[in-house]
Design a protein around this motif. Structure first.
Motif, PDB file in Angstrom:
ATOM      1  N   GLU A 269     -10.128   6.537  -1.892  1.00 41.62           N
ATOM      2  CA  GLU A 269     -10.056   7.830  -1.218  1.00 41.62           C
ATOM      3  C   GLU A 269      -9.387   7.639   0.140  1.00 41.62           C
ATOM      4  N   HIS A 270      -8.664   8.632   0.579  1.00 39.25           N
ATOM      5  CA  HIS A 270      -7.970   8.535   1.868  1.00 39.25           C
ATOM      6  C   HIS A 270      -8.902   8.965   2.993  1.00 39.25           C
ATOM      7  N   LEU A 271      -9.030   8.111   3.979  1.00 44.30           N
ATOM      8  CA  LEU A 271      -9.778   8.444   5.190  1.00 44.30           C
ATOM      9  C   LEU A 271      -8.810   8.382   6.359  1.00 44.30           C
ATOM     10  N   ASP A 272      -8.792   9.410   7.168  1.00 41.61           N
ATOM     11  CA  ASP A 272      -7.881   9.467   8.318  1.00 41.61           C
ATOM     12  C   ASP A 272      -8.487   8.633   9.454  1.00 41.61           C
ATOM     13  N   THR A 273      -8.046   7.392   9.564  1.00 43.92           N
ATOM     14  CA  THR A 273      -8.629   6.473  10.545  1.00 43.92           C
ATOM     15  C   THR A 273      -7.516   5.762  11.312  1.00 43.92           C
ATOM     16  N   ARG A 274      -7.915   5.072  12.341  1.00 43.98           N
ATOM     17  CA  ARG A 274      -6.992   4.181  13.057  1.00 43.98           C
ATOM     18  C   ARG A 274      -7.715   2.852  13.286  1.00 43.98           C
ATOM     19  N   ALA A 275      -6.956   1.766  13.214  1.00 44.80           N
ATOM     20  CA  ALA A 275      -7.533   0.435  13.364  1.00 44.80           C
ATOM     21  C   ALA A 275      -8.023   0.219  14.787  1.00 44.80           C
ATOM     22  N   LEU A 276      -9.130  -0.496  14.916  1.00 46.33           N
ATOM     23  CA  LEU A 276      -9.661  -0.791  16.238  1.00 46.33           C
ATOM     24  C   LEU A 276      -8.651  -1.585  17.061  1.00 46.33           C
ATOM     25  N   GLU A 277      -7.769  -2.307  16.367  1.00 48.30           N
ATOM     26  CA  GLU A 277      -6.723  -3.058  17.052  1.00 48.30           C
ATOM     27  C   GLU A 277      -5.825  -2.139  17.865  1.00 48.30           C
TER      28      GLU A 277
ATOM     29  N   ARG B  10       0.850  -1.191   0.000  1.00 49.16           N
ATOM     30  CA  ARG B  10       0.000   0.000   0.000  1.00 49.16           C
ATOM     31  C   ARG B  10       0.885   1.241   0.000  1.00 49.16           C
ATOM     32  N   TYR B  11       0.407   2.282  -0.699  1.00 48.01           N
ATOM     33  CA  TYR B  11       1.165   3.522  -0.815  1.00 48.01           C
ATOM     34  C   TYR B  11       0.233   4.709  -0.540  1.00 48.01           C
ATOM     35  N   ALA B  12       0.779   5.686   0.152  1.00 51.99           N
ATOM     36  CA  ALA B  12       0.095   6.970   0.311  1.00 51.99           C
ATOM     37  C   ALA B  12       0.622   7.892  -0.793  1.00 51.99           C
ATOM     38  N   VAL B  13      -0.260   8.257  -1.714  1.00 52.99           N
ATOM     39  CA  VAL B  13       0.149   9.044  -2.894  1.00 52.99           C
ATOM     40  C   VAL B  13      -0.486  10.427  -2.824  1.00 52.99           C
ATOM     41  N   THR B  14       0.345  11.441  -2.982  1.00 53.41           N
ATOM     42  CA  THR B  14      -0.146  12.819  -3.024  1.00 53.41           C
ATOM     43  C   THR B  14      -0.272  13.233  -4.480  1.00 53.41           C
ATOM     44  N   THR B  15      -1.472  13.706  -4.857  1.00 51.57           N
ATOM     45  CA  THR B  15      -1.710  14.144  -6.244  1.00 51.57           C
ATOM     46  C   THR B  15      -2.066  15.621  -6.254  1.00 51.57           C
ATOM     47  N   GLU B  16      -1.890  16.230  -7.404  1.00 48.74           N
ATOM     48  CA  GLU B  16      -2.224  17.641  -7.559  1.00 48.74           C
ATOM     49  C   GLU B  16      -3.476  17.745  -8.413  1.00 48.74           C
ATOM     50  N   GLU B  17      -4.480  18.412  -7.868  1.00 51.29           N
ATOM     51  CA  GLU B  17      -5.752  18.542  -8.579  1.00 51.29           C
ATOM     52  C   GLU B  17      -6.260  19.966  -8.399  1.00 51.29           C
ATOM     53  N   ASP B  18      -6.387  20.699  -9.536  1.00 52.72           N
ATOM     54  CA  ASP B  18      -6.806  22.110  -9.504  1.00 52.72           C
ATOM     55  C   ASP B  18      -5.916  22.901  -8.552  1.00 52.72           C
ATOM     56  N   GLU B  19      -4.604  22.669  -8.690  1.00 50.28           N
ATOM     57  CA  GLU B  19      -3.593  23.353  -7.899  1.00 50.28           C
ATOM     58  C   GLU B  19      -3.733  23.083  -6.400  1.00 50.28           C
ATOM     59  N   GLU B  20      -4.447  22.037  -6.057  1.00 53.25           N
ATOM     60  CA  GLU B  20      -4.565  21.634  -4.655  1.00 53.25           C
ATOM     61  C   GLU B  20      -4.044  20.212  -4.511  1.00 53.25           C
ATOM     62  N   GLU B  21      -3.372  19.978  -3.378  1.00 55.97           N
ATOM     63  CA  GLU B  21      -2.859  18.638  -3.121  1.00 55.97           C
ATOM     64  C   GLU B  21      -3.942  17.772  -2.500  1.00 55.97           C
ATOM     65  N   ARG B  22      -3.949  16.542  -2.932  1.00 52.54           N
ATOM     66  CA  ARG B  22      -4.948  15.608  -2.427  1.00 52.54           C
ATOM     67  C   ARG B  22      -4.272  14.246  -2.239  1.00 52.54           C
ATOM     68  N   ARG B  23      -4.604  13.569  -1.140  1.00 55.72           N
ATOM     69  CA  ARG B  23      -3.995  12.264  -0.892  1.00 55.72           C
ATOM     70  C   ARG B  23      -4.973  11.150  -1.261  1.00 55.72           C
ATOM     71  N   VAL B  24      -4.443  10.125  -1.890  1.00 53.30           N
ATOM     72  CA  VAL B  24      -5.214   8.898  -2.149  1.00 53.30           C
ATOM     73  C   VAL B  24      -4.379   7.715  -1.656  1.00 53.30           C
ATOM     74  N   ASP B  25      -5.063   6.603  -1.364  1.00 50.26           N
ATOM     75  CA  ASP B  25      -4.374   5.383  -0.933  1.00 50.26           C
ATOM     76  C   ASP B  25      -4.423   4.372  -2.069  1.00 50.26           C
ATOM     77  N   VAL B  26      -3.269   3.863  -2.426  1.00 48.97           N
ATOM     78  CA  VAL B  26      -3.155   2.937  -3.555  1.00 48.97           C
ATOM     79  C   VAL B  26      -2.760   1.552  -3.034  1.00 48.97           C
ATOM     80  N   THR B  27      -3.558   0.563  -3.399  1.00 50.09           N
ATOM     81  CA  THR B  27      -3.239  -0.835  -3.083  1.00 50.09           C
ATOM     82  C   THR B  27      -2.739  -1.508  -4.345  1.00 50.09           C
ATOM     83  N   VAL B  28      -1.593  -2.183  -4.228  1.00 54.26           N
ATOM     84  CA  VAL B  28      -0.979  -2.838  -5.387  1.00 54.26           C
ATOM     85  C   VAL B  28      -1.109  -4.348  -5.232  1.00 54.26           C
TER      86      VAL B  28
END
Length: 573
Positions: free
Chosen positions: A114-122, A24-42
């Motif tokens: 989409e990136h969601l700022d979460t933490r595992a229940l574990e 898994r990778y945290a990828v920062t992309t540029e969209e309309d001159e704004e940075e946005r994070r997405v999570d990529v699973t390979v």
């Protein structure tokens, strides 16, 4: 690949792999001159092979409805995860939204979430898991269940909390759409168990019942089995209270006492069955290699029929002795004829189970069918086994001493007795020195005495029962010794009765411990070795043992089958 989907990545960093080992990778992309994070699973072929042996074992072990496919193509894996992500979102569940998918050549594929700022229940402390959190977990499960979606991995790494404390379900790749009832009930059983590990059975069951209703929990009751749970949950159960599953069941029963609950067998076979099959194959190989050196025509033509007749009578009397022993340890009245038939039926059951296991199970079942409560039935059979073991050890020591004494002219212990005592002492030291063995023995002995001792006290109040139980126990051993002695004499070898008794008692102990049906292979090898060491010609020893096993193991199979069938037809077992 990301650019083909319209993303403009500016930086990326690797984050923790998901629970199934995918990168898994945290990828920062540029969209309309704004940075946005997405999570990529390979997904890649190398990672697909990881855990393959475990998945193949589970596929072999579990029934077809519950098992996952061990190997899928990369394309099928990609489509499965994407389909589950879209189906979960359509069901209204709070899951990360799938933004896109793409193949990367022929060896990999990626999914963009989409990136969601979460933490595992574990990672959430137990005291922060409130009833509101538990309720929301079950509400998410209900959304899945309503659309017949099975998550199949409802544990701490797949249940997350976002910044506002709401529940998010992730890692649904192993899930199923259009899932059957069994998979939906397995999800409930898994979630119940995991939450019980974190907050206790009471809160886990209470919050589930408030959301799903008692009927849904009652449906999951038969599936509260270790084998049905995820690998991580099974490991956690081993490290915590081993009675937790029983506690969860009790909580469910308090909410909704079950009527007739159909048991669900998830395993095709148990690992113990596999050990028995392997042991039986090995025993058959060893036995056949021995039999290949035996001339059966010579065995049958050279045996003295008078001694063979005595051996046959002794073998038959052993079933009467076993029936007397059982009757002696049961204060309730048992008919002798039917009890003897049960012992004959045991000779048929021994073909598919170890000797000690088949005898205990069949006698316990018989007592229950006679109206004796299960606890007392187990205690009665346990008492007979315990006293039988005590007599077995006492007779072994007695005959070992007699074997080495010359008509009691000397009180010096025999070499055989010293060897037996030394072996017993070494075994005791090993058991006491190894803490897992010590705990196992103490636990079993404590559970045994908790039920057996009161039953023994009931027997001791009746002198007739005492005489019957002692007579049956002694007679059972002596009839087998007489049978083996007669088989040895049938081939012209004269051997002391005490020496034959030592050989039989030692060989029988080995046979009872062997995992093969009826001790097959182990008993023959032990008896042949014992007779040979006692001075019997190897050819005579082999012939005598084969005749003995023919009379005590193979010949009773046909009347045992007839008895078993008759007892089943008359609902006696």
């Amino acid at each position: 690949a990301l650019r083909r989907l319209g993303y403009a990545p500016t930086k990326a960093r690797k984050i923790d792999d998901d629970v199934q080992g995918s990168r898994r990778y945290a990828v920062t992309t540029e969209e309309d001159e704004e940075e946005r994070r997405v999570d990529v699973t390979v997904l890649d072929r190398d990672r697909q092979v990881a855990g393959l042996v475990y998945r193949l074992w589970r596929r072999l072990l579990l029934a077809s409805e519950t098992r996952r496919r061990a190997i899928r193509s990369l394309r099928a894996e990609l489509e499965r995860e994407a389909l589950m992500a879209y189906a979960a979102k359509a069901a209204g569940a709070n899951t990360p939204r799938l933004l896109g998918t793409s193949e990367v050549g022929t060896e990999a594929a990626l999914l963009i979430y989409e990136h969601l700022d979460t933490r595992a229940l574990e990672d959430v402390p137990d005291d922060e898991i409130t009833d509101d959190v538990l309720t929301e977990v079950w509400q998410q499960v209900r959304l899945f269940q309503a659309q017949r979606l099975a998550h199949r991995r409802l544990e701490g790494e797949s249940i997350h909390l976002d910044k506002s404390g709401h529940v998010v379900l992730v890692d649904a790749r192993s899930g199923e759409i259009a899932a059957g009832d069994l998979l939906l009930r397995l999800d409930i059983a898994q979630c119940l168990t995991y939450l019980a590990l974190r907050v206790g059975p009471e809160r886990s069951v209470a919050t589930a019942a408030a959301v799903l209703g008692p009927d849904a929990l009652a449906g999951a009751l038969p599936l509260l089995q270790r084998i049905a749970l995820t690998r991580q949950t099974r490991s956690a159960l081993r490290g915590k209270d081993k009675k937790l599953l029983s506690a969860v069941r009790e909580q469910i029963v308090e909410l909704k006492p079950p009527g007739v609950v159909a048991q669900v067998r998830l395993e095709r076979f148990r690992p113990r069955t596999l050990v028995t099959i392997i042991g039986s194959a090995l025993a058959a190989y060893l036995l056949l290699s021995q039999l290949g050196q035996v001339d059966f025509v010579r065995v049958l033509t050279t045996a003295e029929w008078a001694w063979t007749g005595i051996a046959l009578v002794a073998a038959g009397l052993s079933y009467v002795a076993a029936a007397l022993m059982i009757k002696g340890f049961v204060p309730e009245s048992l008919p002798l004829g039917r009890t003897v038939m049960v012992q004959f039926a045991g000779s048929f059951v021994k073909l598919v189970a170890p000797a000690a296991v088949s005898s205990v199970a069949l006698n316990t079942r018989y007592l229950q069918k006679r109206g004796i409560p299960p606890g007392l039935a187990v205690a009665s059979v346990g008492a007979s086994q315990l006293i039988g073991l005590a007599f077995h050890i006492a007779l072994l020591l007695f005959f070992a001493y007699v074997t080495g004494s010359d008509a009691a002219a000397s009180l010096t212990p025999s070499r055989t007795l010293l060897i037996v005592l030394l072996a017993v002492s070494v075994a005791i030291v090993v058991v006491l020195g190894v803490s897992p063995l010590r705990r196992m023995i103490s636990t079993r002995v404590r559970s045994l005495f908790s039920g057996v001792v009161p039953r023994l006290l009931d027997v001791l109040q009746s002198p007739r029962r005492i005489v019957q139980s002692v007579t049956g126990t002694l007679l059972l051993t002596l009839t087998f010794v007489v049978c083996l002695d007669a088989c040895v004499r049938a081939f012209g070898h004269d051997m002391s009765f005490a020496a034959v008794a030592v050989v039989f008692l030692a060989g029988n102990a080995i046979g009872s411990a062997a995992p093969t049906p009826g001790g097959l292979g182990a008993v023959e090898t032990a008896l042949m070795a014992g007779l040979t060491l006692s001075g019997v010609n190897p050819g005579v020893a082999t012939s005598a043992v084969l005749l003995f096993r023919l009379l005590t193991f193979w010949l009773p199979v046909l009347p045992g089958w007839a008895s078993f069938t008759w007892l089943q037809r008359h609902k006696a077992i």
